[in-house]
Scaffold this motif. Structure first.
Motif, short mmCIF file in Angstrom:
data_model
loop_
_atom_site.label_atom_id
_atom_site.label_comp_id
_atom_site.label_asym_id
_atom_site.label_seq_id
_atom_site.Cartn_x
_atom_site.Cartn_y
_atom_site.Cartn_z
N GLU A 56 0.84 -1.20 0.00
CA GLU A 56 0.00 0.00 0.00
C GLU A 56 0.88 1.26 0.00
N GLN A 57 1.99 1.20 0.73
CA GLN A 57 2.89 2.36 0.75
C GLN A 57 3.53 2.58 -0.62
N MET A 58 3.79 1.50 -1.34
CA MET A 58 4.36 1.63 -2.70
C MET A 58 3.34 2.26 -3.65
N ILE A 59 2.08 1.90 -3.50
CA ILE A 59 1.04 2.51 -4.34
C ILE A 59 0.97 4.02 -4.04
N GLU A 60 1.10 4.35 -2.76
CA GLU A 60 1.11 5.76 -2.35
C GLU A 60 2.29 6.49 -2.99
N GLU A 61 3.43 5.80 -3.07
CA GLU A 61 4.63 6.38 -3.70
C GLU A 61 4.37 6.67 -5.19
N ILE A 62 3.67 5.76 -5.85
CA ILE A 62 3.32 6.00 -7.26
C ILE A 62 2.46 7.25 -7.37
N ARG A 63 1.50 7.38 -6.45
CA ARG A 63 0.61 8.55 -6.47
C ARG A 63 1.43 9.84 -6.36
N ASN A 64 2.42 9.83 -5.44
CA ASN A 64 3.25 11.03 -5.24
C ASN A 64 4.13 11.30 -6.47
N ILE A 65 4.66 10.23 -7.05
CA ILE A 65 5.51 10.39 -8.24
C ILE A 65 4.68 10.92 -9.41
N ALA A 66 3.46 10.41 -9.54
CA ALA A 66 2.59 10.86 -10.64
C ALA A 66 2.24 12.33 -10.47
N GLU A 91 3.26 17.85 -12.47
CA GLU A 91 3.66 19.24 -12.20
C GLU A 91 4.89 19.62 -13.02
N ARG A 92 5.88 18.73 -13.08
CA ARG A 92 7.17 19.10 -13.67
C ARG A 92 7.37 18.68 -15.12
N ALA A 93 6.81 17.53 -15.50
CA ALA A 93 7.06 17.01 -16.86
C ALA A 93 5.92 16.11 -17.29
N PRO A 94 4.80 16.74 -17.64
CA PRO A 94 3.57 15.97 -17.89
C PRO A 94 3.70 14.94 -19.01
N GLY A 95 4.69 15.08 -19.91
CA GLY A 95 4.81 14.12 -21.01
C GLY A 95 5.50 12.82 -20.62
N VAL A 96 6.12 12.80 -19.44
CA VAL A 96 6.88 11.61 -19.04
C VAL A 96 5.94 10.47 -18.66
N LYS A 97 6.25 9.27 -19.12
CA LYS A 97 5.42 8.10 -18.82
C LYS A 97 5.92 7.41 -17.55
N ILE A 98 4.99 6.81 -16.84
CA ILE A 98 5.33 6.03 -15.65
C ILE A 98 4.88 4.59 -15.86
N GLU A 99 5.83 3.68 -15.68
CA GLU A 99 5.55 2.25 -15.80
C GLU A 99 5.72 1.62 -14.42
N ALA A 100 4.73 0.87 -13.99
CA ALA A 100 4.86 0.12 -12.74
C ALA A 100 5.04 -1.35 -13.09
N GLU A 148 -3.90 -2.90 -10.97
CA GLU A 148 -5.03 -1.95 -11.05
C GLU A 148 -4.81 -0.74 -10.15
N GLN A 149 -4.29 -1.01 -8.94
CA GLN A 149 -4.01 0.09 -8.02
C GLN A 149 -2.95 1.04 -8.59
N ALA A 150 -1.93 0.46 -9.23
CA ALA A 150 -0.85 1.27 -9.79
C ALA A 150 -1.39 2.20 -10.88
N ILE A 151 -2.27 1.67 -11.73
CA ILE A 151 -2.85 2.50 -12.79
C ILE A 151 -3.76 3.57 -12.17
N ALA A 152 -4.54 3.16 -11.18
CA ALA A 152 -5.44 4.13 -10.51
C ALA A 152 -4.64 5.25 -9.85
N ALA A 153 -3.42 4.91 -9.39
CA ALA A 153 -2.59 5.91 -8.70
C ALA A 153 -1.86 6.82 -9.68
N GLY A 154 -1.95 6.54 -10.99
CA GLY A 154 -1.37 7.46 -11.95
C GLY A 154 -0.32 6.86 -12.88
N ALA A 155 0.00 5.58 -12.72
CA ALA A 155 0.93 4.96 -13.67
C ALA A 155 0.25 4.83 -15.02
N ASP A 156 1.05 4.92 -16.10
CA ASP A 156 0.49 4.81 -17.44
C ASP A 156 0.37 3.37 -17.91
#
Lengths: 327, 327
Positions: free
Chosen positions: A122-132, A137-146, A170-178
Motif C-alpha cells: 500500500e505504501q508503494m502505491i502511495e509512492e506511485i501517487r506522489n511520483i505521478a 507538475e514538472r514534466a507531464p509528457g513523461v510516462k510512468i511504468e509500474a 489496477e491500483q498502480a494505474i489508478a494511482a497514476g501509472a500509465d
C-alpha cells in the motif's frame, strides 16, 4: 493502383542491460564504456533502453553517473530513455535529468515488498501517487511504468495469489501509472501461468497493460515470452548477453537474452526492428566494458540460420554474429 | 458416491541421451557406467529410452556394446527399449537383440540425405519397406519410428519445403513405419514453423504422427517444445544434461535438456511421470561416466521453485536437484 503489402506483426524489445544488468554486477562499468554500449544498442535498432537507475551512489556506485548517461542517451534519435526509480526522491532526480519514462518496481508479494524496499504494498502505491503528482507538475509528457515484481511467485512467501497481482496492477494505474507489466523476478513462471495472468492483466487494464519481464533462471525465458506473445503482449524486456536479473547459480542466466529473443521473434516473422549483426557490436562493447564477465545467449555463438531473412524481408549481410573484440 | 478427479494432461518424455548423447561424444562411456545411467533414468520415471544404435563398431566404437546394453535395459519393468538403426543390417541386429522399438532417421532434405547416409530420400523409404518386412517376419510386435530429420531447415540446402517434409512422413508410414515425428536436426526451427508443421503432420498422419525432436542450438528448444505441445504433440525427445544433438559451438547445447523440459511441463500442470529429484542420480551417473564432459540445463542448478508441486499433486522431498557425485 499500388499493391498494398501487409506489414508483419511487430514487438518492442525494451533493453534493460545498462540498468538491470549493470546493477547486478559488483564492478562498475566506466562511463565511456556505458555510452559506447548504449550507442551500439541504439545503432542495432533498439528503441527503448533502461539506461540507469536513480539511487543513492552510496548504495549503488555502479549508477553514480546516471545523469550523465541520461544526457548522452537523450541525443539518440527515436530512443525512449527510461530509468528505474525506487521512490519519489529518485523520480525527482530522473525528471530533472530529462528521462522520457520512469519505471518503478512494486511487489505483488507482501513479504518481498517489505524485504526489498521496506515498504508495504500500500505504501508503494502511495509512492506511485506522489511520483505521478510530481510528474504532472514538472514534466507531464513523461510516462510512468509500474512493473509488478514477484508476479509469478516469491522466493520468500512461495505462491503469490493471482488476484493480488491483478489488484496491484489496477491500483498502480489508478494511482497514476500509465502502464503496468508483470515481472518474473524470481524465475518461477511457467508458460501456462504466463498466458493466464497476462490475459487477466489485459482484460483488467486494457491499453494500460505493459511489458513482460521474464527471467531465464530455469531455462524457460523464451518459452514464457512466447506464451506472453500468444496472450497478446507486444513489449518484452531483455538484456544483452543475459546480463543481470539476479542469477541464482553459475550458468543460470537471469534475464532473457536480447539476442536469442530477437532471433526467436524475427524467425517467426515478427518484426523487432533490431539487426542481429549490428547487435554484435553491442556485445563487443559490453565485453570490452566488463572484461571477463560471463555473457549468455546461444544465437550469437551459433550464428544465423542458413537462408535467414528478417521479418521485414531484409537479408543479413552475413550469418556470423560475433564481432571481434577491441584489442 | 466417490468424487471423480480429472487426471492432468500428460506427455511422454523419450530420453535419447544414451544413444544421441553418447554418440556425439568422442570418448566411449564404459558399459557399466551406461547401465548405471540407464538404471537411474528408469528409476526417475522415464519410460522410453533410446539406449543405443546398431552401427558398425568400426564407425562408432561408442556403440560397440549395443546388444549388451539392450539386454540390460530389457530387464527394466515398463520400459520401452528403443534403438537407432541406420539401415536393414542394423535393424537385423536390433531385432535379434530384442528391442521394443526401432528408430530410423530419414532426411527431408535431398542434399542432407545424400551427405549423411549416401542414399536418396527414395532409397531411404525403400529401406523402411525392407525393415518393416523383416520386422513383420521376425518380431511383429516391434514398432518402427521414422524421424524426419532436417524437417525445419538444412545447413546444406537451406530451407526445406514443408510439402517435402509431409511427403516424406507419409511415404514412411505407407512403407510400414508405425509413427513419424519431426526433428530439428540443425537447430533452425522457430515456434511459428513448429506449430504449423506439426499441425499439418497430425492432419496428414492422424494417430501415426510422432515425436518432436527439438534442439537448443539457438536457445529456442523449450519454446519450440511448447509450440509443438500447443499443436497437439504429446511425445518429446530430450537428453539428460543436453548431451548430444550436434552442438555448433561451445555453450550451445544441442538437444533439449530433459531436466528443463520436465520442469517446464510439470510446472504447467502437465504430467511427465518423471521425478526431478531422482533424475539427479542420472545426472551424477552421467557425470561419473564421462568425467569433465560439459552438462547443460538451468533447472538442476537453480533447483525447484519454492512450493513446487508436481502435476499429479506430489510434493518434492527437497527443492535441491543436484546429487553429490560419487567419490
Amino acid at each position: 493502383m499500388p499493391t498494398t503489402t501487409a506489414l508483419p506483426p511487430s514487438v518492442l524489445i525494451s533493453e534493460v542491460g545498462p540498468r538491470d544488468g549493470l546493477q547486478s554486477v559488483s564492478r562498475t562499468m566506466p562511463t565511456a564504456a556505458k555510452l559506447a554500449w548504449i550507442d551500439a544498442l541504439h545503432g542495432a535498432g533498439l528503441r527503448e533502453i533502461e539506461v540507469c537507475s536513480f539511487v543513492p551512489a552510496k548504495l549503488l556506485p555502479q549508477m553514480a553517473d546516471a545523469a550523465e548517461v541520461v544526457r548522452h542517451a537523450l541525443g539518440k534519435p527515436g530512443l525512449t530513455v527510461m530509468a528505474l526509480v525506487p521512490n519519489l526522491r529518485g523520480a525527482e532526480a530522473a525528471l530533472a535529468a530529462g528521462v522520457h519514462k520512469l519505471t518503478l518496481p512494486v511487489s505483488a508479494s507482501a513479504a518481498h515488498s517489505l524485504a526489498n524496499v521496506r515498504k508495504t504494498r500500500e505504501q508503494m502505491i502511495e509512492e506511485i501517487r506522489n511520483i505521478a503528482a510530481l510528474r504532472d507538475e514538472r514534466a507531464p509528457g513523461v510516462k510512468i511504468e509500474a512493473g509488478i515484481s514477484t508476479a509469478f511467485g516469491c522466493t520468500i512467501q512461495g505462491a503469490v495469489a493471482e488476484d493480488d497481482v491483478i489488484w496491484m496492477a489496477e491500483q498502480a494505474i489508478a494511482a497514476g501509472a500509465d502502464e503496468s507489466g508483470l515481472s518474473d523476478t524470481t524465475g518461477m513462471a511457467n508458460p501456462a501461468q504466463v498466458q493466464r495472468l497476462f490475459k487477466r492483466l489485459r482484460a483488467a487494464l486494457g491499453e494500460h497493460a505493459g511489458a513482460a519481464h521474464m527471467h531465464n533462471t530455469r531455462g524457460l525465458g523464451l518459452a514464457n515470452c512466447l506464451a506472453a506473445y500468444e496472450a497478446g503482449v507486444r513489449t518484452f524486456d531483455a538484456s544483452q548477453g543475459g546480463l543481470g536479473g539476479c542469477p541464482y547459480a553459475p550458468g543460470a542466466s537471469g534475464n532473457v537474452v536480447t539476442e536469442d529473443l530477437v532471433f526467436m521473434f524475427e524467425s517467426m516473422g515478427v518484426d523487432t526492428g533490431v539487426d542481429l549483426g549490428r547487435l554484435a557490436a553491442g556485445r563487443a562493447a559490453l565485453a570490452n566494458g566488463l572484461p571477463g564477465e560471463p555473457l549468455y545467449g546461444m544465437t550469437p555463438e551459433a550464428g544465423l540460420t542458413k537462408g535467414f531473412v528478417y521479418a521485414n524481408g531484409r537479408r543479413p549481410a552475413t550469418e556470423r554474429l560475433l564481432a571481434p573484440l577491441a584489442p
